[in-house]
Design a protein around this motif. Structure first.
Motif, PDB file in Angstrom:
ATOM      1  N   ALA A 147      20.646 -47.989 -38.206  1.00 16.61           N
ATOM      2  CA  ALA A 147      21.429 -49.040 -37.768  1.00 16.61           C
ATOM      3  C   ALA A 147      22.751 -48.740 -37.957  1.00 16.61           C
ATOM      4  O   ALA A 147      23.704 -49.467 -37.088  1.00 16.61           O
ATOM      5  CB  ALA A 147      21.074 -50.237 -38.916  1.00 16.61           C
TER       6      ALA A 147
ATOM      7  N   ARG B 188      15.694 -51.203 -36.804  1.00 15.93           N
ATOM      8  CA  ARG B 188      16.798 -50.621 -36.889  1.00 15.93           C
ATOM      9  C   ARG B 188      17.079 -50.374 -38.604  1.00 15.93           C
ATOM     10  O   ARG B 188      16.728 -51.315 -39.385  1.00 15.93           O
ATOM     11  CB  ARG B 188      18.169 -51.512 -36.703  1.00 15.93           C
ATOM     12  CG  ARG B 188      18.348 -51.858 -35.411  1.00 15.93           C
ATOM     13  CD  ARG B 188      19.822 -52.667 -34.820  1.00 15.93           C
ATOM     14  NE  ARG B 188      19.597 -54.094 -35.445  1.00 15.93           N
ATOM     15  CZ  ARG B 188      20.429 -54.397 -36.281  1.00 15.93           C
ATOM     16  NH1 ARG B 188      21.391 -53.948 -36.620  1.00 15.93           N
ATOM     17  NH2 ARG B 188      20.241 -55.834 -36.691  1.00 15.93           N
TER      18      ARG B 188
ATOM     19  N   LEU C 213      19.504 -51.485 -26.293  1.00 16.21           N
ATOM     20  CA  LEU C 213      20.245 -50.754 -27.246  1.00 16.21           C
ATOM     21  C   LEU C 213      19.747 -49.148 -27.218  1.00 16.21           C
ATOM     22  O   LEU C 213      20.620 -48.394 -27.701  1.00 16.21           O
ATOM     23  CB  LEU C 213      19.519 -51.206 -28.706  1.00 16.21           C
ATOM     24  CG  LEU C 213      20.555 -51.121 -29.844  1.00 16.21           C
ATOM     25  CD1 LEU C 213      22.013 -51.627 -29.624  1.00 16.21           C
ATOM     26  CD2 LEU C 213      19.914 -51.754 -31.071  1.00 16.21           C
TER      27      LEU C 213
ATOM     28  N   ALA D 189      13.136 -50.425 -42.417  1.00 13.51           N
ATOM     29  CA  ALA D 189      13.326 -51.492 -41.174  1.00 13.51           C
ATOM     30  C   ALA D 189      12.373 -52.552 -40.981  1.00 13.51           C
ATOM     31  O   ALA D 189      11.211 -52.301 -41.265  1.00 13.51           O
ATOM     32  CB  ALA D 189      13.688 -50.610 -39.775  1.00 13.51           C
TER      33      ALA D 189
ATOM     34  N   GLN E  42      19.264 -58.661 -41.781  1.00 14.92           N
ATOM     35  CA  GLN E  42      19.357 -57.584 -41.112  1.00 14.92           C
ATOM     36  C   GLN E  42      20.545 -57.089 -41.330  1.00 14.92           C
ATOM     37  O   GLN E  42      21.814 -57.607 -41.339  1.00 14.92           O
ATOM     38  CB  GLN E  42      19.107 -57.708 -39.541  1.00 14.92           C
ATOM     39  CG  GLN E  42      17.784 -58.504 -39.410  1.00 14.92           C
ATOM     40  CD  GLN E  42      16.744 -57.085 -39.144  1.00 14.92           C
ATOM     41  OE1 GLN E  42      17.116 -55.973 -39.483  1.00 14.92           O
ATOM     42  NE2 GLN E  42      15.326 -57.495 -39.191  1.00 14.92           N
TER      43      GLN E  42
ATOM     44  N   LEU F  99      23.025 -45.843 -34.633  1.00 13.03           N
ATOM     45  CA  LEU F  99      22.031 -45.863 -33.475  1.00 13.03           C
ATOM     46  C   LEU F  99      21.298 -44.389 -33.384  1.00 13.03           C
ATOM     47  O   LEU F  99      20.945 -43.993 -32.136  1.00 13.03           O
ATOM     48  CB  LEU F  99      22.474 -46.104 -31.978  1.00 13.03           C
ATOM     49  CG  LEU F  99      23.064 -47.639 -32.211  1.00 13.03           C
ATOM     50  CD1 LEU F  99      23.377 -48.252 -30.732  1.00 13.03           C
ATOM     51  CD2 LEU F  99      22.134 -48.622 -32.583  1.00 13.03           C
TER      52      LEU F  99
ATOM     53  N   GLN G  68      24.987 -55.662 -36.454  1.00 20.46           N
ATOM     54  CA  GLN G  68      24.801 -55.277 -35.228  1.00 20.46           C
ATOM     55  C   GLN G  68      25.760 -54.058 -34.819  1.00 20.46           C
ATOM     56  O   GLN G  68      26.914 -54.541 -34.691  1.00 20.46           O
ATOM     57  CB  GLN G  68      24.508 -55.897 -34.067  1.00 20.46           C
ATOM     58  CG  GLN G  68      23.345 -57.144 -34.609  1.00 20.46           C
ATOM     59  CD  GLN G  68      23.260 -58.214 -33.571  1.00 20.46           C
ATOM     60  OE1 GLN G  68      22.899 -58.052 -32.526  1.00 20.46           O
ATOM     61  NE2 GLN G  68      23.734 -59.657 -34.185  1.00 20.46           N
TER      62      GLN G  68
ATOM     63  N   LEU H 133      15.857 -46.681 -34.757  1.00 20.09           N
ATOM     64  CA  LEU H 133      16.979 -46.241 -34.689  1.00 20.09           C
ATOM     65  C   LEU H 133      17.844 -46.459 -36.233  1.00 20.09           C
ATOM     66  O   LEU H 133      17.536 -47.417 -36.629  1.00 20.09           O
ATOM     67  CB  LEU H 133      17.770 -46.748 -33.510  1.00 20.09           C
ATOM     68  CG  LEU H 133      17.496 -46.809 -32.004  1.00 20.09           C
ATOM     69  CD1 LEU H 133      18.297 -47.513 -31.472  1.00 20.09           C
ATOM     70  CD2 LEU H 133      17.136 -45.533 -31.860  1.00 20.09           C
TER      71      LEU H 133
END
Length: 657
Positions: A156, A275, A624, A230, A594, A159, A597, A154
């Motif tokens: 990030a 992500r 998610l 990712a 990362q 999504l 979120q 997905l």
């Protein structure tokens, strides 16, 4: 008894019958109609043999031949077919008649399982019947590795499923090595479909890291910032287990005869979520230029510039240029203030010098020579203005004959004026402010010629109202007017004639804008409670196009309040903002960092005027993958390739005739 005449007529009648039959046959052949034809072929192709055999071991050849029962073709072979291990020199995969030929050019690795994942690319040549997901494998050793790892990729930031990105495994130790993907190419490969789903096949037992990559240079490593990436810092350990698969045998349409349970292997992990993101500090290059009109041109760069580029005029004096630019200098506009040059020269030639990314990861000066011609040249503009001026002069003469006043001289169509734009123009939300902008950079602006008033309903007069005017930090040609806005009250903004002058020598027109502030009764309110162990969420309300309309930050208790919401349907998303800068930040591979979120609330929120909505939200409450509403998802799942039931449809159409 037959007479002579009767005997003569018999052959004649036979001839007539035969001629009539031939006539009918000819008419039938000549008439236009729709033949029934034979039945459609609804059977997919299948493999009859291969060299080497599928799942063969001890294979040393780099030439694979797969024979089918009918003529076949490959659809989007470059996008769908994945060969593992990754081939640094691309293989030659092609369909020839009833055969697929694969020629590998990389050296074969010892004791390695090779998989050629055709996905759904194989279909028959005539009807396009898809074979379905097909994978051919062989091993250079004594064992075929059959484990699989699967999951989804997905974006990030929002999504969105990421289609067509490579996903692969690299053997690893337990400790995280941030240089692993820099120096080691992906070993086992898969590619995502329209749902962002991937499957990596032919995996052997071991410990791996999983990466996704939009490979820009074909080396199957993360080597440049322009590549989407990712990664998962957790170790992936392939496993296999057995699950019983139920097959139902029906006695008739209502009664079950038997349920057979067949053990089938299941492979995992099968729920990885990666992500994908682009790192900050993208490589800087000159992207493009545009020159819609003769008096300005614009330059675009792929990444922010620390300083403005240098323009050296080759057929004009570059001191006549006025410059406006974006906050990060990646978009720069140059205004040519020399009107004599604009009116006599169509082409502007100059040298452009800027700092460009180099192969060592730094920046070095780069000089390009550009020649720009406007989409609409001055001669054409002048002809259009002259035609409008002649029509205007005729209207002036007509007004005089009718005894009317002449229009003011400043309304002449060949005189260009500086335009002010005021937003909003009629209705204002109590929590918003007024925006004022111009269409050209200013030489000066006299704020003392700006008047801001509020209508006094008691005395029915306009009275001066205090305000503050601030330059927009992101736009040098815009300002924000701040005031104490009172619901249901009327406000007026007036700017006198000649209050401003642009660098192009154009004087401003007068402005007289009136607006009303909406009533509190026109809005709804949303009280949101974020239920999560972490704090510091930034919540965004979105429209149906996934565009942000309202933003607010949660407090220490996870409470987020939205006031002055216009009635309508909203969608919600939030991101965890640990650094407190109120913006979503991307990741950084070398730091093992990362992206922040992002979470979506799975249902739309309906807001009505004079209503308060209270909503609890547990961002991690559902997986998610199932969070983003389908209405907002732009990347739709691939349609299943199937050609079925056409014969049944044909028979039904015959019955309906």
């Amino acid at each position: 008894m037959n007479t002579h005449d009767d005997r003569q007529r018999k052959p004649l009648r036979l001839r007539e019958v035969m001629m009539g039959a031939f006539g009918l046959l000819f008419a039938a052949c000549a008439s236009i109609g729709t033949p029934d034809g034979g039945r459609y072929d609804e059977e997919p192709p299948y493999v009859v043999k291969s060299r080497p055999q599928d799942r063969a071991t001890g294979v040393l050849t780099k030439k694979i031949r797969i024979d089918f029962n009918e003529y076949i073709k490959l659809e989007n072979a470059n996008e769908k077919i994945i060969i593992s291990p990754a081939q640094l020199e691309p293989a030659n995969v092609r369909a020839e008649g009833k055969q697929i030929r694969v020629d590998l050019y990389d050296s074969l690795k010892a004791n390695t399982t090779y998989t050629i994942d055709f996905s759904d690319a194989v279909e028959d040549n005539n009807e396009g019947n898809p074979m379905g997901n097909y994978t051919f494998s062989f091993s250079t050793g004594d064992v075929i590795d059959t484990m699989e790892v699967s999951g989804h990729v997905l974006a990030a930031a929002d999504l969105e499923p990421v289609k067509g990105i490579l996903v692969g495994l690299i053997p690893c130790d337990s400790l995280w090595d941030d240089s692993l993907f820099r120096k080691t190419p992906l070993l086992r490969l898969g590619r995502t479909n329209g749902s962002g789903h991937f499957t990596i096949k032919g995996v052997k037992e071991g410990r791996y890291r999983c990466f996704a990559l939009k490979d820009g240079d074909g080396n199957f490593c993360f080597s440049q910032k322009s590549e989407m990436i990712a990664f998962d810092t957790a170790v992936v350990v392939p496993t296999v287990w057995t699950e019983n698969h139920a097959d139902t045998i029906w006695r008739d349409s209502l009664h079950v005869d038997t349920v057979l349970y067949t053990p089938r292997p299941k492979y995992g992990p099968d729920n990885l979520i990666l992500r994908a993101f682009l790192e900050e500090g993208q490589e800087r290059h000159f992207l493009k230029s545009e020159r819609p009109l003769p008096d300005w041109f614009r330059l675009y760069f792929t990444a922010p510039l620390d300083s403005l580029p240098r323009v050296r005029g080759l057929n004009f004096n570059d001191s006549c240029l006025a410059v406006t630019h974006s906050l990060t200098n990646d978009t720069v506009t140059y205004w040519i203030t020399d009107t004599a040059f604009i009116h006599t020269q169509d082409t502007v030639r100059f040298e452009l010098t800027y700092m460009e990314s180099d192969t060592l990861g730094g920046f070095s000066p780069k000089t390009d020579t550009l020649e720009l011609v406007p989409r609409k040249v001055w001669s054409k503009i002048r002809k259009e203005q002259q035609k409008k001026l002649e029509d205007w002069q005729k209207r002036q003469e007509k007004r005089v004959k009718q005894g009317k006043l002449r229009d003011p001289e400043r309304t002449r169509p060949d005189i260009v004026h500086l335009k002010f734009k005021v937003e909003p123009s009629t209705m204002l939300d109590p929590n918003r402010n007024m925006r004022i902008s111009v269409d050209e950079p200013l030489e000066y602006f006299r704020e003392d010629m700006l008047h801001f008033d509020r209508f006094n309903q008691k005395d029915s007069v306009w009275a001066s109202e205090p305000y503050e005017l601030e330059q927009d930090p992101n736009d040098p040609m815009a300002w924000t007017l701040y005031a104490s806005w009172v619901p249901r009250e009327e406000y007026r903004l007036k700017i006198d004639t000649l209050a401003a002058r642009s660098v192009m020598g154009h004087n401003s027109d007068p402005v007289n804008a009136e607006l009303r502030v909406r009533s509190f009764d026109d809005y709804g309110t949303l009280f949101l409670h974020i239920m999560d162990k972490d704090t510091g969420f930034v919540v965004q309300l979105l429209d149906k196009g996934d565009k942000v309309q309202y933003t607010a930050r949660s407090n220490a208790k996870g409470q987020v309040d939205f006031y002055y919401l216009r009635p309508g349907t909203y969608y919600m998303r939030c991101f965890l903002d640990p650094n407190g800068n109120n913006r979503w930040d991307t990741g950084a591979y070398d730091e093992g960092l990362q992206p922040e979120q992002m979470f979506y609330f799975p249902q739309p929120m309906n807001v009505r005027a004079m209503w308060d909505v209270e909503q609890d939200w547990e961002p991690r409450g559902i997986p998610l993958l199932r969070q983003k509403p389908e209405e907002l998802t732009k990347q739709k799942a691939d349609k299943e390739k199937t050609i079925q039931h056409r014969n049944a449809e044909r028979e039904q159409n015959k019955k309906n005739k």
